[in-house]
Design a protein around this motif. Structure first.
Motif, PDB file in Angstrom:
ATOM      1  N   PRO A  49       0.792  -1.225   0.000  1.00  0.00           N
ATOM      2  CA  PRO A  49       0.000   0.000   0.000  1.00  0.00           C
ATOM      3  C   PRO A  49       0.828   1.282   0.000  1.00  0.00           C
ATOM      4  N   CYS A  50       2.009   1.277   0.542  1.00  0.00           N
ATOM      5  CA  CYS A  50       2.804   2.506   0.621  1.00  0.00           C
ATOM      6  C   CYS A  50       3.753   2.603  -0.567  1.00  0.00           C
ATOM      7  N   ASN A  51       3.592   3.653  -1.364  1.00  0.00           N
ATOM      8  CA  ASN A  51       4.513   3.925  -2.460  1.00  0.00           C
ATOM      9  C   ASN A  51       4.509   5.432  -2.741  1.00  0.00           C
ATOM     10  N   SER A  52       5.210   5.838  -3.752  1.00  0.00           N
ATOM     11  CA  SER A  52       5.359   7.271  -4.037  1.00  0.00           C
ATOM     12  C   SER A  52       4.498   7.735  -5.211  1.00  0.00           C
ATOM     13  N   ASP A  53       3.528   6.920  -5.656  1.00  0.00           N
ATOM     14  CA  ASP A  53       2.707   7.299  -6.807  1.00  0.00           C
ATOM     15  C   ASP A  53       2.033   8.657  -6.624  1.00  0.00           C
ATOM     16  N   HIS A  54       1.607   8.949  -5.419  1.00  0.00           N
ATOM     17  CA  HIS A  54       0.901  10.202  -5.161  1.00  0.00           C
ATOM     18  C   HIS A  54       1.812  11.428  -5.276  1.00  0.00           C
ATOM     19  N   MET A  55       3.103  11.199  -5.353  1.00  0.00           N
ATOM     20  CA  MET A  55       4.055  12.311  -5.401  1.00  0.00           C
ATOM     21  C   MET A  55       4.337  12.796  -6.812  1.00  0.00           C
ATOM     22  N   ASP A  56       3.965  12.017  -7.799  1.00  0.00           N
ATOM     23  CA  ASP A  56       4.193  12.427  -9.183  1.00  0.00           C
ATOM     24  C   ASP A  56       3.210  13.528  -9.562  1.00  0.00           C
ATOM     25  N   PRO A  57       3.698  14.576 -10.246  1.00  0.00           N
ATOM     26  CA  PRO A  57       2.787  15.637 -10.656  1.00  0.00           C
ATOM     27  C   PRO A  57       1.807  15.127 -11.721  1.00  0.00           C
ATOM     28  N   THR A  58       0.598  15.660 -11.684  1.00  0.00           N
ATOM     29  CA  THR A  58      -0.391  15.314 -12.698  1.00  0.00           C
ATOM     30  C   THR A  58      -0.105  16.098 -13.980  1.00  0.00           C
ATOM     31  N   MET A  59      -0.784  15.738 -15.063  1.00  0.00           N
ATOM     32  CA  MET A  59      -0.615  16.467 -16.321  1.00  0.00           C
ATOM     33  C   MET A  59      -1.040  17.924 -16.143  1.00  0.00           C
ATOM     34  N   LEU A  60      -2.104  18.153 -15.391  1.00  0.00           N
ATOM     35  CA  LEU A  60      -2.551  19.521 -15.127  1.00  0.00           C
ATOM     36  C   LEU A  60      -1.474  20.304 -14.379  1.00  0.00           C
ATOM     37  N   GLU A  61      -0.872  19.677 -13.370  1.00  0.00           N
ATOM     38  CA  GLU A  61       0.201  20.343 -12.629  1.00  0.00           C
ATOM     39  C   GLU A  61       1.396  20.640 -13.524  1.00  0.00           C
ATOM     40  N   MET A  62       1.702  19.738 -14.440  1.00  0.00           N
ATOM     41  CA  MET A  62       2.815  19.984 -15.363  1.00  0.00           C
ATOM     42  C   MET A  62       2.509  21.161 -16.282  1.00  0.00           C
ATOM     43  N   ASN A  63       1.285  21.204 -16.825  1.00  0.00           N
ATOM     44  CA  ASN A  63       0.912  22.305 -17.710  1.00  0.00           C
ATOM     45  C   ASN A  63       0.854  23.632 -16.957  1.00  0.00           C
ATOM     46  N   LEU A  64       0.296  23.611 -15.758  1.00  0.00           N
ATOM     47  CA  LEU A  64       0.263  24.821 -14.936  1.00  0.00           C
ATOM     48  C   LEU A  64       1.672  25.275 -14.583  1.00  0.00           C
ATOM     49  N   SER A  65       2.492  24.345 -14.218  1.00  0.00           N
ATOM     50  CA  SER A  65       3.865  24.655 -13.849  1.00  0.00           C
ATOM     51  C   SER A  65       4.588  25.341 -15.005  1.00  0.00           C
TER      52      SER A  65
ATOM     53  N   HIS B 216       6.425  23.500 -10.117  1.00  0.00           N
ATOM     54  CA  HIS B 216       6.404  24.919  -9.774  1.00  0.00           C
ATOM     55  C   HIS B 216       5.655  25.063  -8.447  1.00  0.00           C
ATOM     56  N   PRO B 217       6.160  25.891  -7.532  1.00  0.00           N
ATOM     57  CA  PRO B 217       5.542  25.990  -6.209  1.00  0.00           C
ATOM     58  C   PRO B 217       4.078  26.445  -6.209  1.00  0.00           C
ATOM     59  N   LYS B 218       3.646  27.145  -7.253  1.00  0.00           N
ATOM     60  CA  LYS B 218       2.245  27.571  -7.332  1.00  0.00           C
ATOM     61  C   LYS B 218       1.341  26.477  -7.896  1.00  0.00           C
ATOM     62  N   ALA B 219       1.934  25.436  -8.471  1.00  0.00           N
ATOM     63  CA  ALA B 219       1.139  24.417  -9.158  1.00  0.00           C
ATOM     64  C   ALA B 219       1.126  23.061  -8.466  1.00  0.00           C
ATOM     65  N   TYR B 220       2.278  22.621  -8.025  1.00  0.00           N
ATOM     66  CA  TYR B 220       2.384  21.263  -7.494  1.00  0.00           C
ATOM     67  C   TYR B 220       1.635  21.108  -6.183  1.00  0.00           C
ATOM     68  N   ASN B 221       0.753  20.125  -6.154  1.00  0.00           N
ATOM     69  CA  ASN B 221       0.037  19.728  -4.942  1.00  0.00           C
ATOM     70  C   ASN B 221      -0.815  20.855  -4.355  1.00  0.00           C
ATOM     71  N   LYS B 222      -1.387  21.695  -5.232  1.00  0.00           N
ATOM     72  CA  LYS B 222      -2.224  22.803  -4.780  1.00  0.00           C
ATOM     73  C   LYS B 222      -3.710  22.546  -5.024  1.00  0.00           C
ATOM     74  N   GLY B 223      -4.051  21.441  -5.658  1.00  0.00           N
ATOM     75  CA  GLY B 223      -5.453  21.123  -5.908  1.00  0.00           C
ATOM     76  C   GLY B 223      -6.109  22.028  -6.937  1.00  0.00           C
ATOM     77  N   LEU B 224      -5.325  22.551  -7.843  1.00  0.00           N
ATOM     78  CA  LEU B 224      -5.861  23.464  -8.848  1.00  0.00           C
ATOM     79  C   LEU B 224      -6.618  22.700  -9.931  1.00  0.00           C
ATOM     80  N   LYS B 225      -7.458  23.416 -10.654  1.00  0.00           N
ATOM     81  CA  LYS B 225      -8.327  22.827 -11.682  1.00  0.00           C
ATOM     82  C   LYS B 225      -8.017  23.430 -13.044  1.00  0.00           C
ATOM     83  N   LYS B 226      -8.724  22.927 -14.055  1.00  0.00           N
ATOM     84  CA  LYS B 226      -8.524  23.408 -15.423  1.00  0.00           C
ATOM     85  C   LYS B 226      -8.801  24.904 -15.535  1.00  0.00           C
ATOM     86  N   LYS B 227      -9.778  25.396 -14.778  1.00  0.00           N
ATOM     87  CA  LYS B 227     -10.088  26.827 -14.837  1.00  0.00           C
ATOM     88  C   LYS B 227      -8.883  27.660 -14.398  1.00  0.00           C
TER      89      LYS B 227
END
Length: 126
Positions: free
Chosen positions: A2-18, A43-54
């Motif tokens: 159950p424990c791995n680092s999958d949740h640490m990878d940035p999403t495609m949205l985070e990459m585009n925002l970054s 990018h500190p404003k994008a990664y793990n901030k829960g941002l959306k497409k808007k």
């Protein structure tokens, strides 16, 4: 396991925002974008901030506005920003052409509908 680092990878949205945030910083005078930063998603404003497409749409609109105001879009900017601006303009042009074609078809369809008699409309279930 159950424990791995999958949740640490940035999403495609985070990459585009970054990427967009890095380019905004450059366009606002913060220096050139480092090629290693593009595509990292951290990018500190994008990664793990829960941002959306808007949020991405707002950032892209801001960057577009910044680039439209600047008439020196050549070697003053990084290759990454120059490429983004070229691709963005091309996408805008294609969208505008698509919208114009769609509107032309809508008008042509309405012109044909206007020619139909009430009986013809009834036959066509319109």
């Amino acid at each position: 396991m159950p424990c791995n680092s999958d949740h640490m990878d940035p999403t495609m949205l985070e990459m585009n925002l970054s990427d967009t945030y890095y380019l905004i910083e450059e366009a606002e005078g913060g220096g050139h974008v480092e090629p290693n930063d593009i595509g990292d998603g951290y990018h500190p404003k994008a990664y793990n901030k829960g941002l959306k497409k808007k949020d991405l749409d707002k950032a892209v609109a801001k960057l577009c506005t910044l680039m439209q105001r600047d008439k020196r879009i050549t070697s003053t900017y990084s290759l990454e920003l120059q490429t983004w601006w070229r691709d963005h303009q091309l996408a805008d042009k294609k969208k505008l052409e698509h919208d114009l074609q769609k509107e032309k078809r809508r008008h042509a369809k309405q012109a044909l509908m206007d020619k139909l008699t009430p009986y013809e409309r009834e036959l066509l279930d319109l």
